[in-house]
Motif scaffolding. Structure first.
Motif, PDB file in Angstrom:
ATOM      1  N   VAL A 127       0.838  -1.194   0.000  1.00 60.39           N
ATOM      2  CA  VAL A 127       0.000   0.000   0.000  1.00 60.39           C
ATOM      3  C   VAL A 127       0.882   1.256   0.000  1.00 60.39           C
ATOM      4  N   LEU A 128       1.899   1.204   0.824  1.00 57.86           N
ATOM      5  CA  LEU A 128       2.773   2.367   0.862  1.00 57.86           C
ATOM      6  C   LEU A 128       3.377   2.615  -0.510  1.00 57.86           C
ATOM      7  N   THR A 129       3.682   1.560  -1.253  1.00 56.23           N
ATOM      8  CA  THR A 129       4.230   1.695  -2.591  1.00 56.23           C
ATOM      9  C   THR A 129       3.250   2.403  -3.507  1.00 56.23           C
ATOM     10  N   ILE A 130       2.015   1.906  -3.434  1.00 58.37           N
ATOM     11  CA  ILE A 130       1.009   2.532  -4.304  1.00 58.37           C
ATOM     12  C   ILE A 130       0.892   4.005  -3.982  1.00 58.37           C
ATOM     13  N   TYR A 131       0.970   4.286  -2.679  1.00 60.26           N
ATOM     14  CA  TYR A 131       0.846   5.675  -2.266  1.00 60.26           C
ATOM     15  C   TYR A 131       2.176   6.415  -2.346  1.00 60.26           C
ATOM     16  N   HIS A 132       3.191   5.757  -2.869  1.00 53.19           N
ATOM     17  CA  HIS A 132       4.520   6.364  -2.884  1.00 53.19           C
ATOM     18  C   HIS A 132       4.515   7.768  -3.460  1.00 53.19           C
ATOM     19  N   ASN A 133       3.888   7.907  -4.585  1.00 54.41           N
ATOM     20  CA  ASN A 133       3.855   9.184  -5.277  1.00 54.41           C
ATOM     21  C   ASN A 133       3.257  10.271  -4.418  1.00 54.41           C
ATOM     22  N   GLN A 134       2.204   9.855  -3.682  1.00 51.88           N
ATOM     23  CA  GLN A 134       1.526  10.858  -2.856  1.00 51.88           C
ATOM     24  C   GLN A 134       2.258  11.092  -1.545  1.00 51.88           C
ATOM     25  N   LEU A 135       3.079  10.139  -1.165  1.00 50.43           N
ATOM     26  CA  LEU A 135       3.727  10.248   0.124  1.00 50.43           C
ATOM     27  C   LEU A 135       5.106  10.911   0.038  1.00 50.43           C
ATOM     28  N   LYS A 136       5.708  10.847  -1.187  1.00 46.15           N
ATOM     29  CA  LYS A 136       7.127  11.168  -1.220  1.00 46.15           C
ATOM     30  C   LYS A 136       7.417  12.642  -1.000  1.00 46.15           C
ATOM     31  N   HIS A 137       6.427  13.505  -1.243  1.00 44.58           N
ATOM     32  CA  HIS A 137       6.675  14.907  -0.959  1.00 44.58           C
ATOM     33  C   HIS A 137       5.763  15.364   0.138  1.00 44.58           C
ATOM     34  N   GLY A 138       6.290  15.912   1.120  1.00 48.23           N
ATOM     35  CA  GLY A 138       5.502  16.533   2.190  1.00 48.23           C
ATOM     36  C   GLY A 138       5.136  15.566   3.279  1.00 48.23           C
ATOM     37  N   VAL A 139       5.253  14.288   3.072  1.00 54.54           N
ATOM     38  CA  VAL A 139       4.858  13.343   4.115  1.00 54.54           C
ATOM     39  C   VAL A 139       6.076  12.557   4.529  1.00 54.54           C
ATOM     40  N   THR A 140       6.303  12.581   5.786  1.00 54.75           N
ATOM     41  CA  THR A 140       7.391  11.780   6.309  1.00 54.75           C
ATOM     42  C   THR A 140       6.804  10.487   6.820  1.00 54.75           C
ATOM     43  N   ILE A 141       7.359   9.402   6.332  1.00 53.10           N
ATOM     44  CA  ILE A 141       6.853   8.106   6.775  1.00 53.10           C
ATOM     45  C   ILE A 141       7.819   7.534   7.779  1.00 53.10           C
ATOM     46  N   ILE A 142       7.214   7.174   8.951  1.00 55.55           N
ATOM     47  CA  ILE A 142       8.050   6.508   9.960  1.00 55.55           C
ATOM     48  C   ILE A 142       7.542   5.097  10.069  1.00 55.55           C
ATOM     49  N   ARG A 143       8.423   4.183   9.769  1.00 55.15           N
ATOM     50  CA  ARG A 143       8.021   2.775   9.852  1.00 55.15           C
ATOM     51  C   ARG A 143       8.552   2.186  11.138  1.00 55.15           C
ATOM     52  N   ASN A 144       7.655   1.777  12.029  1.00 50.38           N
ATOM     53  CA  ASN A 144       8.079   1.100  13.262  1.00 50.38           C
ATOM     54  C   ASN A 144       7.733  -0.363  13.128  1.00 50.38           C
ATOM     55  N   TYR A 145       8.558  -1.050  12.381  1.00 45.07           N
ATOM     56  CA  TYR A 145       8.242  -2.437  12.138  1.00 45.07           C
ATOM     57  C   TYR A 145       8.962  -3.335  13.108  1.00 45.07           C
ATOM     58  N   THR A 146       8.219  -4.171  13.791  1.00 44.87           N
ATOM     59  CA  THR A 146       8.807  -5.230  14.606  1.00 44.87           C
ATOM     60  C   THR A 146       8.507  -6.525  13.871  1.00 44.87           C
ATOM     61  N   PRO A 147       9.446  -7.418  13.782  1.00 45.38           N
ATOM     62  CA  PRO A 147       9.156  -8.659  13.048  1.00 45.38           C
ATOM     63  C   PRO A 147       7.976  -9.414  13.678  1.00 45.38           C
ATOM     64  N   VAL A 148       7.042  -9.805  12.799  1.00 48.84           N
ATOM     65  CA  VAL A 148       5.876 -10.571  13.265  1.00 48.84           C
ATOM     66  C   VAL A 148       5.776 -11.795  12.402  1.00 48.84           C
ATOM     67  N   PRO A 149       5.208 -12.852  12.946  1.00 52.09           N
ATOM     68  CA  PRO A 149       5.082 -14.065  12.135  1.00 52.09           C
ATOM     69  C   PRO A 149       3.995 -13.902  11.070  1.00 52.09           C
ATOM     70  N   PRO A 150       4.185 -14.613   9.976  1.00 52.43           N
ATOM     71  CA  PRO A 150       3.114 -14.591   8.974  1.00 52.43           C
ATOM     72  C   PRO A 150       1.837 -15.260   9.534  1.00 52.43           C
ATOM     73  N   ILE A 151       0.759 -14.782   9.045  1.00 50.19           N
ATOM     74  CA  ILE A 151      -0.505 -15.354   9.570  1.00 50.19           C
ATOM     75  C   ILE A 151      -1.408 -15.714   8.412  1.00 50.19           C
ATOM     76  N   PHE A 152      -2.387 -16.561   8.719  1.00 49.58           N
ATOM     77  CA  PHE A 152      -3.414 -16.851   7.727  1.00 49.58           C
ATOM     78  C   PHE A 152      -4.391 -15.683   7.696  1.00 49.58           C
ATOM     79  N   CYS A 153      -4.522 -15.144   6.467  1.00 49.85           N
ATOM     80  CA  CYS A 153      -5.388 -13.973   6.368  1.00 49.85           C
ATOM     81  C   CYS A 153      -5.841 -13.781   4.932  1.00 49.85           C
ATOM     82  N   TYR A 154      -6.582 -12.726   4.709  1.00 48.02           N
ATOM     83  CA  TYR A 154      -6.979 -12.344   3.353  1.00 48.02           C
ATOM     84  C   TYR A 154      -6.145 -11.129   3.014  1.00 48.02           C
ATOM     85  N   PRO A 155      -4.979 -11.331   2.414  1.00 44.78           N
ATOM     86  CA  PRO A 155      -4.044 -10.221   2.254  1.00 44.78           C
ATOM     87  C   PRO A 155      -4.608  -9.081   1.421  1.00 44.78           C
ATOM     88  N   ASP A 156      -5.280  -9.433   0.324  1.00 40.06           N
ATOM     89  CA  ASP A 156      -5.804  -8.358  -0.521  1.00 40.06           C
ATOM     90  C   ASP A 156      -6.788  -7.502   0.250  1.00 40.06           C
TER      91      ASP A 156
END
Lengths: 129, 1319
Positions: free
Chosen positions: B1187-1216
């Protein structure tokens, strides 16, 4: 005194770089190619050039940019510097915006990305007369 | 000839016939007229049909000659019309025509014509035919007339015959009548004859010659003759010769003058030759056609005459005897007169001597005749006074006081004129003997007369206190008789009173003796009478005892009888009742005091008698030392006596008598009265016992009846009314009422003796009013006098109610109301009434309770009936033999049978078809045993259709015995239908749900695509941009390659080794440089480089600086300055630039491709829609990055993105779908920040959840809409910018992952936290 300027405005650096190289090979002898990554920077350059009485002949601008959009920017330019030829070079543009630019910024050309060098050169050449 | 013939046929008197000739041809008319007229016919001519008809109708000719061929109307028509007309139809018509055909003739005759003459005609023929037809016509007419006459004749005869028959029948009737009359006459004659024959008189008829013509049969009886013996004889032949002249005279007179001869006596010779005196009357009936003679009535009066003669003879005899006796009497009279004279002489002699004796005799006579009271003592005293020539005479009578003391009292007095009377002097009453003078006592004791010539001898001055004695005094007493007479004569003092005095004394003594005797007799008589009365009274009382046990009657009788025994003024019977003596009967004033109670606790005089059981006699109530003060009775009472009413040793009351006279009663009276009282007591007691028994029986009877009556009704109002109605049978009251509780009140429900408006009167149960007390205490309450009762509340000011009683209406131990009665009499109610009323109340309570129960039961029954009637469930009540007892409307509806059709029928036969019968019967058997059935089964309707039912059969058990069965049939048809409908509905719902889910999926997808659509512009731009860069770079490369391939070798040849080294160093630097500067920085670097190069005094500064920066060479350019100072520098720089640029372009392309690929991948991930619906194992971080990629264009100017990623295990989900969540949240965050600010994306694991937090530093969500942001279609964006479904879908997706989403917002920090469970 100084060489006249062709200003390119695009938020994508790669585009700007390749655009500059391209325009330089065609018009580098007679004109300086200036680059700006957004309208704000561009306006800064324009004012700076104006202060040194360096004429900008053509502005090639992207449409979809963070901050001010290309059409707005070109309209603003035209309102201040009506003699600058304006060209939109963009990957995608709202038709309404293009229409607006044509009427309010006397848009000279609208070019779609990816563009051919020939059509860009022709557009600039025709503007330079 | 013919004329002659005609004359013969037609009577000459008759005119010739008239003939009407009709022809249009004048000539013919004329001809015919000429032919006919001479024959004497009257000929009328007409020339056309119309005229012919008119003529014929007016004249009525005897014959018509008719031409056929005529204009306008031909002959046939004329004929037809004539025949049709009644008047002309009979007139013979002879056609005359020139038409001679047979057919014409036939037609003419068939039209009604009689003949047909063909023109031209012969006159003779015409005449002959006319004559013939006229004669026929005449004959015909005559015959008709004759017929008519005959008909009339017949009619006439018929009438005559009828008249005759009528006459005959009336004659017959007349004959019958006459027969009847005749018979009547015969009967009458017979009667008369019989009358005549049986008469005691002889009735005879004499003719003018005085000869007997008829003699009634009675002659034989009266005169001895048979009728025939006398008939024909003259009356004189049998008349006594002496009477002959008068009889002759009378009869002749009668014969001549007629009329009646009144009775005449004469002698008539009997057949036995004796003469009989007869009385005869005569009536001249010579003129009477029937009798025609003198009617003689003769009666034998011989016997009567004989009797008269005898009477006369006896009278004569009596007269003779009387005459003889009168003479004898006269003689006797003479003798008697002589004797009387002699006696008168003797009398005169004796008179003087017997004068006193006469007085004595008179006294004795007076006394002897003195059976009436008062005794004629005064007359006696007067005589005594005359004998003694006294001025006064007194009579004292001795008597005993109630205490047995001898007393004497003046009873009578005589005074000479002018002397004052002493009779009223109280001192002369009840003089005690011990107060009398001894002389007087001596006289009394010896019973001899005394003469006191000098009163001075009396020691006490006067033998009688207060009476002044100053003269001769005779005191005369008879020994043994308690009588004293004394006299005094003022003019006769001592001396000269000798023989005469003695004589007088003797006479007076005799007189006093007579008085004594009289008094003794009178006393004896009184005693005897009293004894007799007593005996009678006692007998009477005994009789009453036998005859009547009615207390009142007995009391009345006792008083009545007592009156005969004792003289008294007033009498009362006091009986003990409770603690009182009650006046139960009485005469006069005592009567008015009946019911008056004297408490036994008092010291009343009657109470004393009651307690002492002894009689008490009080001489004078006024003076009695014991009772004078306490006496509360009649003040006029002086003498008083009371006798205890004893039965054995028991006292039941007292019998009190009183008198207005002092000392009226003696002990003797008391003794007598005691005997009487004993009898009376028994009678009274018996009567009381009987009355009590009767009353009790009456009350018991009444109560029994009351119980019957009260329980005879179950209607509460009726019961209440009856309670009041029956109450009067057992207890007396002036008003009565029944109160029943209602809330906190007692309410007067029913009653009598008060105004009806008082019904509904309420007494608060919280009050202390008597009614409330009775109810609460469940005890009777008696008020002797309401005016004295502290709890009584007066209704009205002049309320006459005095006594009151209330008893509780008890049902078991509970009061259900109260019953009250009251009376205008004080103390009307006592123990007895309480008992009665309580008994009554218990019955009444039962009745009320029953009525209330019944009402309740009826209400419940009604309730049950209503429930049954209104129940939607079919309910049948069954008897134990399974027959139907009731059948509610729902059952009628369900099974199609009306209640009337099924009552009494077996339930199984009614509602169970043959194949269900066995099961139904088995159920029925179980029900009968008291088991409950609950089953889903099928039953059959009347129309044969089966119904699905839920059967519930419940036995109705009373006292452990099943008495009936409730069978409930719940129609399941509708339920089954409803179930089916429900099932279908559920299916529909499931389908709808399915559809909805699909729709929802589509919605989510479309929302996703809508979001994508918004991104399309950017996406196109994002892709086109690198493409543009790529193309431009390729162009640049290709151009640079061409140029450098040509230029580079040449240049390298021109360069020194050093220069080459520098050249390659430059290239190497360019190659190693990272293009990290922005355009703006590059411009600064360019400007910096320009200055640097300018400082080295280089040419082409502008171009070199530009190229160096583009090559990425701007730091530490000193090593390259020498190269730049070379004259070949521009060429070197150009080649170097181009070579370097080729690498840069390659890098650019590489970057652009990478960028485009990334975008395409993100798009692919984003737009991915997994139709399998199954969860897949995915890494949340990847989805965030997409999602961040798709929004890259809109995010790259004026928006600072802070990613606080902690490793998490993969889960069963509906990714889309998670992509969509992040897209929405990031999109919203960007919009909130207007694409400028800090976007913080946190990924971490908290417990079992993976948490993603998207935080922006925008203005925040207003508190008031935070609640609503997850609602579908809620949006804060302008129309067209957002669907409003974003967050709704987000929540749905999170829900789908069994996660949750939270939001916290304040200005500058808004965080959406998504929790997704790991497993």
């Amino acid at each position: 005194m100084s060489k006249k300027v062709i200003l390119c405005v695009d938020d994508e650096k790669t585009v700007l770089d390749s655009l500059k190289e391209q325009l330089k090979s065609y018009f580098g002898q007679k004109y300086t190619i200036e680059l700006a990554e957004n309208a704000e920077d561009a306006w800064e350059i324009i004012e700076e050039l104006a202060a040194t009485e360096t004429r900008i002949l053509v502005i090639v601008s992207d449409w979809l940019m963070p901050g001010m959009r290309g059409d707005e920017f070109l309209i603003k330019v035209y309102q201040t510097f009506p003699t600058i030829t304006t060209i939109l070079l963009t990957g995608q543009a709202d038709t309404e915006a293009v229409k607006r630019a044509k009427t309010d910024a006397k848009l000279h050309r609208y070019l779609s990305k990816p563009w051919r060098a020939s059509e860009l050169v022709e557009a600039i050449t025709s503007a330079l007369g | 000839m013919s004329a002659t013939t005609n004359v013969e046929v037609v009577p000459a008197a008759r005119p010739k016939a008239s003939i009407l000739v009709i022809d249009d041809i004048l000539a013919d008319l004329t001809l015919l007229s000429r032919i006919l007229s001479p024959h004497g016919y009257q000929v009328q001519q007409v020339s056309n049909g119309a005229a012919a008809l008119l003529e014929a109708q007016t004249r009525l000719p005897d014959l018509i000659l008719l031409d056929i061929m005529m204009p306008e109307m031909d002959g046939y028509s004329v004929c037809q019309q004539l025949k049709a007309d009644e008047r002309t139809g009979d007139i013979p018509i002879i056609f005359i025509s020139a038409l001679g055909g047979v057919l014409d003739k036939v037609k003419a005759l068939s039209m009604g014509g009689v003949d047909y003459i063909t023109k031209p005609f012969q006159s003779a023929e015409v005449v002959a035919r006319i004559e013939l037809h006229l004669s026929l016509r005449q004959t015909q007419k005559r015959l008709q007339e004759q017929n008519e006459q005959l008909r009339q004749e017949i009619t006439r005869r018929q009438a005559a015959e009828e008249a005759l028959q009528n006459a005959n029948s009336s004659l017959k009737e007349e004959i019958e009548e006459r027969k009847q009359v005749q018979a009547d006459l015969w009967n009458m004659a017979r009667r008369f004859r019989s009358l005549l024959e049986n008469s005691s008189d002889v009735i005879a008829i004499l003719d003018e010659e005085q000869i007997f013509r008829y003699v009634s049969a009675s002659t034989a009886r009266v005169l001895g003759y048979e009728s025939q013996d006398i008939i024909g004889k003259k009356i004189f032949e049998l008349t006594h010769p002496d009477d002959l002249p008068i009889v002759k005279n009378i009869i002749n007179q009668n014969l001549q003058q007629g009329g009646d001869i009144p009775s005449l006596e004469f002698r008539f010779q009997h057949k036995d030759r004796t003469w009989r005196v007869v009385e005869g009357t005569s009536k001249n009936l010579l003129d009477d056609p029937v009798v025609s003679g003198l009617v003689i009535n003769v009666r034998d009066i011989t016997t009567r005459r004989q009797a008269e003669i005898e009477r006369r003879q006896y009278h004569d005899h009596l007269e003779k005897v009387v005459t003889e006796r009168t003479a004898e009497l006269a003689r006797v009279n003479q003798e008697l007169q002589e004797d009387i004279a002699q006696r008168q002489h003797t009398e005169i002699i004796l008179n003087q001597q017997t004068l006193n004796l006469r007085s004595l005799v008179e006294i004795q006579r007076l006394l002897l005749n003195a059976h009436t009271s008062p005794p004629p003592f005064q007359a006696v005293l007067k005589l005594l006074g005359q004998i003694a020539q006294a001025s006064r005479a007194h009579f004292f009578e001795n008597h005993l006081s109630p205490g047995g003391q001898l007393l004497t009292s003046q009873r009578a007095e005589w005074c000479a004129p002018g002397i004052s009377a002493t009779i009223a002097d109280p001192r002369l009453q009840n003089i005690a003997y011990d107060r009398l003078d001894p002389y007087w006592l001596d006289t009394l004791n010896h019973g001899r007369p005394l003469i006191f010539r000098n009163p001075a001898i009396f020691k006490q001055g006067s033998p009688i206190p207060g009476l002044n004695l100053s003269c001769l005094l005779y005191v005369i007493a008879c020994a043994g008789q308690p009588a004293v007479i004394w006299s005094h004569c003022p003019g006769r003092l001592p001396g000269g009173q000798t023989a005469r005095g003695v004589e007088e004394v003797d006479v007076m003594w005799a007189a006093v003796a007579s008085i004594s005797l009289y008094l003794e007799n009178a006393r004896l008589f009184q005693e005897e009478r009293r004894q007799r009365h007593m005996a009678e009274s006692l007998q009477e009382v005994a009789t009453i005892l036998n005859r009547s046990l009615d207390l009142d009657t007995i009391l009345t009788k006792i008083m009545e009888q007592l009156q005969r025994v004792i003289k008294y003024d007033d009498l009362g019977v006091l009986l003990r009742e409770g603690d009182d003596l009650v006046i139960s009967a009485g005469s006069k004033s005592a009567k008015s005091a009946i019911g008056f109670r004297i408490p036994l606790a008092t010291d009343d005089v009657a109470v004393r008698v009651y307690k002492s059981k002894r009689p008490l006699v009080i001489a004078d109530m006024h003076t009695d030392p014991l009772f004078a003060e306490t006496w509360g009775g009649n003040k006029a009472v002086r003498g008083w006596m009371a006798i205890p009413l004893m039965i054995g040793n028991t006292v039941i009351g007292t019998l009190n008598v009183d008198s207005f006279s002092v000392g009226a009663f003696s002990m003797e009276d008391a003794q007598i009265l005691q005997i009487f009282a004993n009898q009376a007591a028994v009678a009274i007691q018996n009567a009381r016992l009987l009355r009590e028994a009767q009353e009790q029986r009456q009350i018991a009877e009444s109560l029994r009846e009351v119980a019957t009556v009260l329980t005879s009704s179950l209607d509460r109002e009726t019961v209440l009314a009856k309670i009041i109605e029956q109450l009067g049978r057992v207890v007396d009251y002036d008003s009565a009422g029944v109160f029943l509780p209602e809330g906190d009140d007692l309410v007067l429900m029913s009653g009598t003796g008060f105004d009806e408006s008082n019904l509904g009167y309420r007494v608060s149960l919280l009050s202390s009013l008597p009614e409330a007390q009775v109810f609460h205490r469940q005890q009777p309450y008696i008020i002797a006098d309401v005016r004295e009762d502290p709890y009584w509340q007066i209704w009205t000011e002049n309320d006459p109610v005095r006594a009151w009683m209330g008893v509780p209406l008890l049902s078991g131990s509970q009061a259900i109301g109260i019953l009250t009665i009251d009376s205008f009499k004080i103390g009307a109610y006592g123990e007895r009434e309480v008992q009665i009323l309580q008994t009554f109340a218990s019955q009444a309570a039962v009745a009320i309770q029953n009525a209330q129960l019944y009402q309740q039961i009826r209400r419940e029954k009604q309730l049950i009936e209503t429930m049954l009637a209104s129940s939607p469930v079919a309910i049948a009540t069954l008897n134990l033999d399974q027959t139907i007892a009731s059948w509610n409307p729902a059952a009628e509806e369900l099974f199609g049978y009306t209640q009337a059709e099924v009552i009494g029928r077996n339930i199984d036969e009614v509602v169970a078809s043959t194949e269900l019968r066995a099961e139904a019967i088995s159920y029925s058997e179980q029900m009968t045993q008291g088991k409950q059935i609950h089953s889903f089964t099928r039953r059959t309707r009347k129309d044969g259709y089966p119904v699905e039912v839920e059967l519930l059969a419940v036995p109705v058990v009373v006292d452990n015995e099943p008495v009936a069965i409730f069978a409930l049939y719940h129609d399941l048809t509708e339920i089954k239908q409803a179930e089916e409908a429900l099932r279908q509905r559920n299916e529909q719902l499931a389908q709808t749900l399915q559809e909805l889910r699909a729709t929802q999926d589509e919605l989510i997808q479309s929302e996703k695509m809508a979001a994508l659509g918004q991104l399309v512009a950017g996406v196109a731009h994002e892709i086109n941009t690198p493409l543009g860069a790529i193309r431009a770079s390729i162009d640049n490369i290709s151009q640079a390659l061409n140029e450098t391939t040509q230029q580079a070798p040449k240049l390298l040849q021109q360069l020194s080794a050093e220069q080459q080294a520098r050249f390659f160093a430059l290239l190497d630097r360019a190659a190693k440089s990272k293009n990290l500067l922005s355009s703006k920085e590059e411009r600064q670097q360019r400007r910096h480089l320009r200055h640097l190069l300018e400082a080295h005094q280089l040419h082409e500064v502008e171009a070199f600086a530009d190229m160096l920066v583009d090559m990425g060479v701007y730091d530490d350019i000193e090593p390259f300055v020498p190269l730049l100072q070379e004259p070949i520098a521009p060429a070197v720089m150009e080649v170097a630039y181009k070579l370097a640029r080729q690498r840069k372009n390659s890098d650019n392309i590489s970057l652009a491709v990478e960028r485009a690929a990334k975008i395409v991948f993100a798009l692919k991930s984003y737009a991915h829609h997994d139709h399998s619906g199954a969860k897949v194992m995915a890494n949340i971080q990847d989805t965030l990055e997409t999602v961040l990629t798709i929004y890259h264009n809109q995010l790259k100017h004026g928006v600072t993105i802070i990613r606080n990623y902690t490793p998490v295990p993969p889960i069963f989900c509906y990714p889309d779908e998670l992509n969509q969540v992040w897209t929405n949240l990031i999109h919203n965050a960007l919009q909130a920040m207007q694409s400028k600010g800090i976007l913080e994306v946190t990924l971490k694991q908290v417990a079992t959840d993976i948490v993603v937090e998207i935080t922006d530093n925008g203005p925040g969500i207003p508190a008031h809409i935070q609640e609503r942001i997850f609602e579908p279609f809620f949006t804060t964006k302008a129309a067209g910018e957002g669907s409003g479904l974003g967050l709704d879908i987000v929540r749905k997706i999170v829900d789908k992952h069994a996660g949750r989403i939270e939001v916290s917002s304040e200005p500058g920090k808004t965080t959406f936290s998504v929790f997704v469970p790991v497993s």
